[in-house]
Design a protein around this motif. Structure first.
Motif, mmCIF file in Angstrom:
data_model
loop_
_atom_site.group_PDB
_atom_site.id
_atom_site.type_symbol
_atom_site.label_atom_id
_atom_site.label_comp_id
_atom_site.label_asym_id
_atom_site.label_seq_id
_atom_site.Cartn_x
_atom_site.Cartn_y
_atom_site.Cartn_z
ATOM 1 N N MET A 24 -1.567 -5.911 -3.683
ATOM 2 C CA MET A 24 -1.052 -4.537 -3.844
ATOM 3 C C MET A 24 0.474 -4.606 -3.924
ATOM 4 O O MET A 24 1.173 -4.475 -2.916
ATOM 5 N N ASP A 25 0.992 -4.807 -5.115
ATOM 6 C CA ASP A 25 2.433 -5.065 -5.255
ATOM 7 C C ASP A 25 3.121 -3.918 -6.006
ATOM 8 O O ASP A 25 2.505 -3.248 -6.837
ATOM 9 N N GLY A 26 4.413 -3.735 -5.716
ATOM 10 C CA GLY A 26 5.224 -2.776 -6.481
ATOM 11 C C GLY A 26 5.574 -1.498 -5.734
ATOM 12 O O GLY A 26 6.151 -0.580 -6.322
ATOM 13 N N ASN A 27 5.265 -1.437 -4.444
ATOM 14 C CA ASN A 27 5.594 -0.219 -3.684
ATOM 15 C C ASN A 27 7.100 0.048 -3.676
ATOM 16 O O ASN A 27 7.533 1.194 -3.813
ATOM 17 N N GLY A 28 7.863 -1.024 -3.483
ATOM 18 C CA GLY A 28 9.322 -0.870 -3.415
ATOM 19 C C GLY A 28 9.884 -0.368 -4.736
ATOM 20 O O GLY A 28 10.718 0.544 -4.771
ATOM 21 N N ARG A 29 9.406 -0.931 -5.839
ATOM 22 C CA ARG A 29 9.902 -0.496 -7.158
ATOM 23 C C ARG A 29 9.444 0.917 -7.482
ATOM 24 O O ARG A 29 10.167 1.693 -8.105
ATOM 25 N N ARG A 38 12.304 2.448 0.376
ATOM 26 C CA ARG A 38 11.145 1.566 0.143
ATOM 27 C C ARG A 38 9.931 1.993 0.962
ATOM 28 O O ARG A 38 8.800 1.919 0.499
ATOM 29 N N HIS A 42 5.713 2.395 0.440
ATOM 30 C CA HIS A 42 4.614 1.836 1.246
ATOM 31 C C HIS A 42 3.664 2.948 1.697
ATOM 32 O O HIS A 42 2.448 2.757 1.754
ATOM 33 N N ALA A 68 -2.261 -6.910 2.298
ATOM 34 C CA ALA A 68 -1.424 -5.841 2.849
ATOM 35 C C ALA A 68 -0.112 -6.356 3.439
ATOM 36 O O ALA A 68 0.899 -5.653 3.434
ATOM 37 N N ASN A 73 6.104 -12.037 4.464
ATOM 38 C CA ASN A 73 6.711 -10.698 4.553
ATOM 39 C C ASN A 73 7.462 -10.461 5.868
ATOM 40 O O ASN A 73 8.258 -9.526 5.974
ATOM 41 N N ARG A 76 11.286 -9.935 5.672
ATOM 42 C CA ARG A 76 11.923 -8.696 5.177
ATOM 43 C C ARG A 76 12.737 -8.049 6.302
ATOM 44 O O ARG A 76 12.551 -8.384 7.469
ATOM 45 N N GLU A 80 11.822 -2.520 7.706
ATOM 46 C CA GLU A 80 10.691 -2.459 6.760
ATOM 47 C C GLU A 80 9.432 -3.060 7.396
ATOM 48 O O GLU A 80 8.331 -2.510 7.275
ATOM 49 N N LEU A 84 5.936 -1.140 8.055
ATOM 50 C CA LEU A 84 4.622 -1.580 7.550
ATOM 51 C C LEU A 84 3.597 -1.662 8.687
ATOM 52 O O LEU A 84 2.440 -1.286 8.517
HETATM 53 C C1 IPE Z 1 3.891 -4.604 -1.903
HETATM 54 O O1 IPE Z 1 4.989 -3.922 -2.395
HETATM 55 C C2 IPE Z 1 3.656 -4.326 -0.437
HETATM 56 C C3 IPE Z 1 3.972 -5.430 0.458
HETATM 57 C C4 IPE Z 1 4.377 -6.618 0.105
HETATM 58 C C5 IPE Z 1 3.815 -5.172 1.864
HETATM 59 P P1 IPE Z 1 6.445 -4.545 -2.333
HETATM 60 O O2 IPE Z 1 7.119 -4.072 -1.095
HETATM 61 O O3 IPE Z 1 6.416 -6.007 -2.493
HETATM 62 O O4 IPE Z 1 7.107 -3.847 -3.590
HETATM 63 P P2 IPE Z 1 8.155 -4.503 -4.607
HETATM 64 O O5 IPE Z 1 7.555 -5.778 -5.107
HETATM 65 O O6 IPE Z 1 9.412 -4.734 -3.826
HETATM 66 O O7 IPE Z 1 8.312 -3.477 -5.675
#
Ligand code: IPE
Ligand code: IPE
Ligand code: MG
Length: 250
Positions: A24-29, A38, A42, A68, A73, A76, A80, A84
């Motif tokens: 599940m990627d791309g939440n931050g973008r 960010r 999430h 998840a 991670n 980070r 953040e 999470l």
């Molecule tokens: C995925 O989204 C969620 C986790 C890794 C917990 P990201 O947080 O990696 O989102 P991007 O890749 O920075 O957009």
């Protein structure tokens, strides 16, 4: 306002993968695109889970594994990471009864010993409550890494005194967090990235990979349907030759 009608999606002509796993990627973008922090991404990602679980039940998928939180991670920013953890705890608080009523059996992949006692207890309660459910197995990979999982299995095998001659691929698999479950057929990564990022590196040896362009909060039922349609166009050869292929060896 009238509820949006669900588009009819017919999978009757397709083979449905038994086990779908999603990075599940791309939440931050997703959040950055909206000039949001960010953590808002999430939160939106956590809300999206409900849609995807419902779609898996509708499509008759047996096992859904979601990535998840990875062992990497932890690196980070602390805010953040804490955010999470809080989201995971909140999802369990808010969704557990509904998931149980829906017949979802929750498993955890990873090591919970690194997280707070409170979160560990919530996870243990969820596993215990839902253990006999049969509609869909939901594996939540949280503080999960494929390499750490393999090491964990190797240590358990050694401490059980398994002799090298008795160690088979099947026996090794049974020591993984997914022991007893079928390997993933389809691994989806949202946000267009083409990396494995330490996810199910043993189990996905023959999975079909599918990069979905949508960021995770935007990956819905129709996108999952498209992934299954694409999966049906793959020719899973497992190292063999396709029937009807040229057998002229000269
Ligand atoms: C995925 O989204 C969620 C986790 C890794 C917990 P990201 O947080 O990696 O989102 P991007 O890749 O920075 O957009
Ligand atoms: C993989 O995404 C982990 C999860 C989705 C939980 P990351 O965003 O952490 O992976 P990288 O850093 O792009 O490889
Ligand atoms: Mg990412």
């Amino acid at each position: 306002m009238a509820r949006k009608q669900k588009k009819p999606l017919d999978l009757s002509a397709y083979a449905v993968p038994r086990h779908v796993a999603i990075i599940m990627d791309g939440n931050g973008r997703w959040a950055r695109k909206r000039k949001l922090p960010r953590i808002a991404g999430h939160r939106a990602g956590a809300e999206n889970l409900r849609r995807i679980i419902n779609a898996c039940v509708e499509f008759d998928i047996q096992v859904l594994t979601i990535y998840a939180f990875s062992t990497e991670n932890w690196g980070r920013p602390e805010r953040e990471v804490q955010g999470l953890m809080n989201i995971f705890a909140r999802v369990l608080d808010q969704e557990l009864d509904d998931l149980h009523a829906q017949g979802i059996c929750i498993h955890h992949l990873g090591d919970m010993s690194g997280v707070s006692q409170n979160l560990q207890e919530k996870v243990m309660h969820a596993l215990e409550l839902t253990k006999d459910n049969q509609t869909l197995t939901l594996n939540i990979a949280f503080n999960y890494g494929g390499r750490a999982e393999i090491l964990h299995a190797a240590r358990a095998i050694l401490s059980d005194g398994v002799s090298p001659d008795d160690l088979t691929e099947e026996l090794f698999s049974s020591y993984l967090f997914t022991g007893g479950l079928p390997d993933p057929d389809l691994v989806i990564r949202t946000s267009g990235e083409l990396r494995v990022s330490n996810f199910l590196i043993w189990q996905a040896a023959y999975a079909e990979y599918y990069p979905a362009p949508a960021y995770w909060p935007d990956f819905g039922r129709e996108e999952l349907f498209e992934a299954i349609v694409a999966f049906n166009k793959r020719d899973r050869r497992y190292g063999l030759v396709t029937e009807g292929a040229d057998t002229n060896t000269s």
